[in-house]
Design an enzyme around this catalytic site. Structure first.
Site, short mmCIF file in Angstrom:
data_model
loop_
_atom_site.label_atom_id
_atom_site.label_comp_id
_atom_site.label_asym_id
_atom_site.label_seq_id
_atom_site.Cartn_x
_atom_site.Cartn_y
_atom_site.Cartn_z
NE ARG A 18 -2.78 0.38 3.46
CZ ARG A 18 -2.10 0.71 4.58
NH1 ARG A 18 -1.50 1.88 4.69
NH2 ARG A 18 -2.04 -0.12 5.60
CE1 TYR A 36 -18.55 10.57 -14.44
CE2 TYR A 36 -17.18 10.78 -12.49
CZ TYR A 36 -18.02 10.04 -13.28
OH TYR A 36 -18.33 8.75 -12.93
CG ASP A 57 -11.07 15.49 -14.46
OD1 ASP A 57 -10.41 14.89 -15.34
OD2 ASP A 57 -12.01 14.96 -13.86
CE LYS A 95 -13.86 7.11 -17.81
NZ LYS A 95 -13.72 7.59 -16.48
C1 LIG Z 1 -13.82 13.67 -16.48
C2 LIG Z 1 -13.85 12.54 -15.49
N1 LIG Z 1 -13.21 12.67 -14.33
C3 LIG Z 1 -13.20 11.69 -13.40
C4 LIG Z 1 -13.88 10.51 -13.61
C5 LIG Z 1 -13.87 9.45 -12.55
O1 LIG Z 1 -12.99 8.43 -12.88
P1 LIG Z 1 -13.14 6.89 -12.43
O2 LIG Z 1 -14.38 6.37 -13.08
O3 LIG Z 1 -11.88 6.26 -12.91
O4 LIG Z 1 -13.26 6.88 -10.94
C6 LIG Z 1 -14.56 10.32 -14.81
C7 LIG Z 1 -15.30 9.05 -15.04
O5 LIG Z 1 -16.05 8.93 -15.97
C8 LIG Z 1 -14.55 11.37 -15.77
O6 LIG Z 1 -15.20 11.25 -16.94
#
Ligand SMILES: Cc1ncc(COP(=O)(O)O)c(C=O)c1O
Length: 381
Positions: free
Chosen positions: A48, A101, A173, A198
């Protein structure tokens, strides 16, 4: 070295002193032997806290985002949670984009507010709207650019400067762009956060997250909480993300080419009233996008003329695009934000921001563009 070279070699140099593995091994050991009690013999204690496969991934991720440091997490949400719990305390304030998101907004609303953190959502396309929302206790400005799902662009450099003057850190982000297309730290942000699920992973077979920064103090505080909160990725997940990242530069070129072809087709279709794609000259922030992004990327959204019924009919007819949440994989996906990715955002708020029932989001994959356009044409007919 160039991006393509770093994406293949950084963090995975063959170790000729031992086996000479060209690919970093998946180190499954949860704990590491030491010779004496006072200190770990090889610098490793417990998986961890630190793991060699994760370290390789973290070196790769830092390099791709032109950062001094990166930390890998078990999901994008785990990365976001670790940032928020590392940097905020009761009474602090966050200024955030209004079409983030849905899961990020849920984390702010359902969790962070319970800990006494206040959040103001603004349209981050206007720098002055961000400026007006800043308060004495504003600690973070949370941006997405392009936003999810409306593909709005904000001026990362100008907003970061505004934040710095006010003593607030800017977090971007960068999931939608990937480090190949945009590097928020180079533009002035303090932290870049990714869902590596992604584009970086790129194959829809692993969930992961990452935070990159060149601020040593922020890194130390988040590294402490990476271990203290424990939202770490498994060694196998690290291996998959490392493997995916090797072709990021190739994939992003093709994603962008395909998305541009798809956006141009949709923009002329009579069933579509609006296409949101930063690579179209009709995008209101086309020139800002060209300035801060290397390519327009693989994501777009569109408004169907017939509203929710037309959107659902269209989605049920797709054959090459798959109706599924997520984005950034090699395969093309379609999403209905109001009933899928953004269902957790209250309806009135969705409508105020522009996430209508007729809005469809596309993650354009790396298949043959002709097949993608034929699929969209037949589903729209
Ligand atoms: C722009 C964006 N940020 C963060 C996330 C969250 O990521 P995760 O699904 O890997 O937890 C997503 C998920 O779709 C996203 O589209």
């Amino acid at each position: 070295m160039g991006f393509g070279t770093r994406s293949i070699h950084e963090g995975e140099e063959p170790d000729l002193a031992s086996t000479g593995d060209v690919v970093v091994p998946i180190h499954l050991s949860s704990t590491f032997a030491r010779r004496t009690a006072d200190k770990p013999s090889m610098g490793l204690e417990y998986s961890r806290t630190g793991n060699p496969t994760r370290s390789a991934l973290e070196r790769r991720l830092a390099s791709l985002e032109n950062a001094d440091h990166a930390l890998a997490f078990s999901s994008g949400m785990a990365a976001e949670t670790t940032i928020l719990l590392s940097l905020l305390k009761k009474g602090d304030h966050v200024v955030a984009g209004e079409d983030l998101y849905g899961g990020t907004r849920r984390l702010f609303e359902a969790t962070m507010k319970r800990f006494g953190v206040a959040i103001t959502y603004v349209d981050t396309r206007t720098n002055s709207a961000v400026g007006r929302a800043l308060r004495n206790r504003t600690r973070l400005i949370w941006l997405e650019s392009p936003t999810n799902p409306l593909m709005r662009i904000c001026d990362i450099g100008a907003i970061s400067r505004l934040g710095k003057r006010h003593g607030a850190l800017t977090v971007v982000d960068n999931t939608f762009s990937s480090p190949y297309i945009q590097n928020p730290l180079d533009l002035g942000a303090s932290l870049s956060v990714h869902s590596t699920t992604k584009y970086i992973g790129g194959h829809s077979d692993v969930v992961g997250g990452a935070v990159m920064t060149s601020d040593d103090g922020l890194f130390e505080s988040m590294r402490f909480n990476q271990n203290a909160l424990g939202a770490v990725p498994s060694p196998f997940d690290c291996f998959l993300i490392l493997r995916g990242s090797k072709t990021l530069h190739l994939r992003m070129e093709r994603h962008s080419d395909n998305a541009k072809a798809v956006a141009e087709f949709l923009a002329t279709h009579r069933g579509v009233s609006r296409v949101h794609y930063p690579g179209l000259k009709s995008h209101p922030q086309y020139s800002l996008a060209r300035r801060q992004m290397r390519l327009p990327g693989g994501m777009l959204s569109m408004e169907l003329k017939g509203g929710g019924a037309a959107a659902k009919r269209f989605l049920s007819r797709l054959r090459v695009f798959t109706l599924a949440e997520s984005l950034g994989g090699v395969e093309s996906l379609a999403d209905h934000p109001s009933s899928m990715t953004h269902a957790s955002v209250p309806k009135a708020e969705r409508e105020r921001v522009g996430i209508t029932e007729g809005l469809v989001r596309l993650s354009v994959g790396v298949e043959d563009a002709g097949d993608l356009i034929a699929d969209l044409k037949s589903a729209l007919s």
